[in-house]
Design an enzyme around this catalytic site. Sequence first.
Site, PDB file in Angstrom:
ATOM      1  N   GLY A   6      -0.555 -13.266 -14.407  1.00 58.07           N
ATOM      2  CA  GLY A   6      -0.862 -14.661 -14.083  1.00 58.07           C
ATOM      3  C   GLY A   6      -1.093 -15.538 -15.302  1.00 58.07           C
ATOM      4  CG  ASN A  11       0.014  -9.023  -5.284  1.00 58.58           C
ATOM      5  OD1 ASN A  11      -0.436  -9.315  -4.171  1.00 58.58           O
ATOM      6  ND2 ASN A  11      -0.766  -8.805  -6.329  1.00 58.58           N
ATOM      7  CE  LYS A  47      -1.360 -12.186  -8.273  1.00 60.19           C
ATOM      8  NZ  LYS A  47      -1.946 -12.131  -9.590  1.00 60.19           N
ATOM      9  CD  GLU A  59       0.627  -5.410 -11.683  1.00 58.15           C
ATOM     10  OE1 GLU A  59       1.584  -6.113 -11.378  1.00 58.15           O
ATOM     11  OE2 GLU A  59      -0.494  -5.534 -11.156  1.00 58.15           O
ATOM     12  CD  GLU A  61      -5.289 -10.795  -9.343  1.00 62.54           C
ATOM     13  OE1 GLU A  61      -5.077 -10.782  -8.112  1.00 62.54           O
ATOM     14  OE2 GLU A  61      -4.508 -11.325 -10.158  1.00 62.54           O
ATOM     15  CB  SER A 115       3.925 -13.315 -16.781  1.00 67.27           C
ATOM     16  OG  SER A 115       2.576 -13.744 -16.619  1.00 67.27           O
ATOM     17  CG  HIS A 141      -3.748  -6.203  -8.343  1.00 60.58           C
ATOM     18  ND1 HIS A 141      -4.426  -7.160  -9.054  1.00 60.58           N
ATOM     19  CD2 HIS A 141      -2.433  -6.521  -8.438  1.00 60.58           C
ATOM     20  CE1 HIS A 141      -3.548  -8.019  -9.552  1.00 60.58           C
ATOM     21  NE2 HIS A 141      -2.326  -7.658  -9.198  1.00 60.58           N
TER      22      HIS A 141
END
Length: 251
Positions: free
Chosen positions: A173, A9, A11, A167, A97, A212, A95
């Site tokens: 991150g 991904n 991003k 996730e 985010e 991560s 996701h």
Amino acid sequence: MRSKLVAGNWKMHGGTIQNRELLNAIIAGTEELGEGGVAVFVPYPYLSQSQSILQKTHVSWGAQNVSQHDKGAYTGEVSAGMLMDFGCRYVIIGHSERRALYGEDSHTVALKFKAAQAAGLIPVLCIGETLDQREAVITEQVVAEQLDAVIELAGINALADSVLAYEPVWAIGTGKTATPEQAQDVHGFIRDRIAASNPEVAAELKVLYGGSVKASNAAELFAMPDIDGGLIGGASLIADEFIAICNAARN
Ligand code: PEP
């Protein structure tokens, strides 16, 4: 036996020159994984470039988000049909985010999942708990609610043509990876919950881990019985790291 998938991904990162180098390195470095084992999720403007570099290779590509609508007055949105026009195989749905920064609730995520499948894309549905939720010991409740919203709208059989990504938000991150045992516990819970409605779907469904993942921890995560590969953020932008993670998934 489920085959593994490692997906990057990107991003909101990339540029035409570095994309070309990264994609060519991934093609060369992951050849032995073969068709279906590697994918990249690139920003919309680079779908055309990705298509021209990756078509006729073993690497698939997709987008990081999609509209729940198929067309209309939705300024700034991109439909699943448009992603199909650029040869996408997958699209990331829900996701964390998108959920946290753009207010996507579980119902919207479910509508996007359905729209993606209706157009012929394979949705990669992301689910996972925040740190507060883990500390409150409601991880299973949270992932169950996120999953159930999709099952209620699309039906349990729709999961057969999808990929899940567990996730944990606290691991995305942050450099803080779930231990293989922590991840396996949730992956096992997800698979058992689906198996209670449809054991065949549960047995075939790929459930990726994301949060991560690095070259140094990928192999131990991918060795867990219910972890079928990874969704990789930061490390997917570094060719050697991503290639090493992909190769850690070789069965
Ligand atoms: C992600 O963006 O899905 C992700 C897992 O990011 P990272 O690998 O950087 O934690």
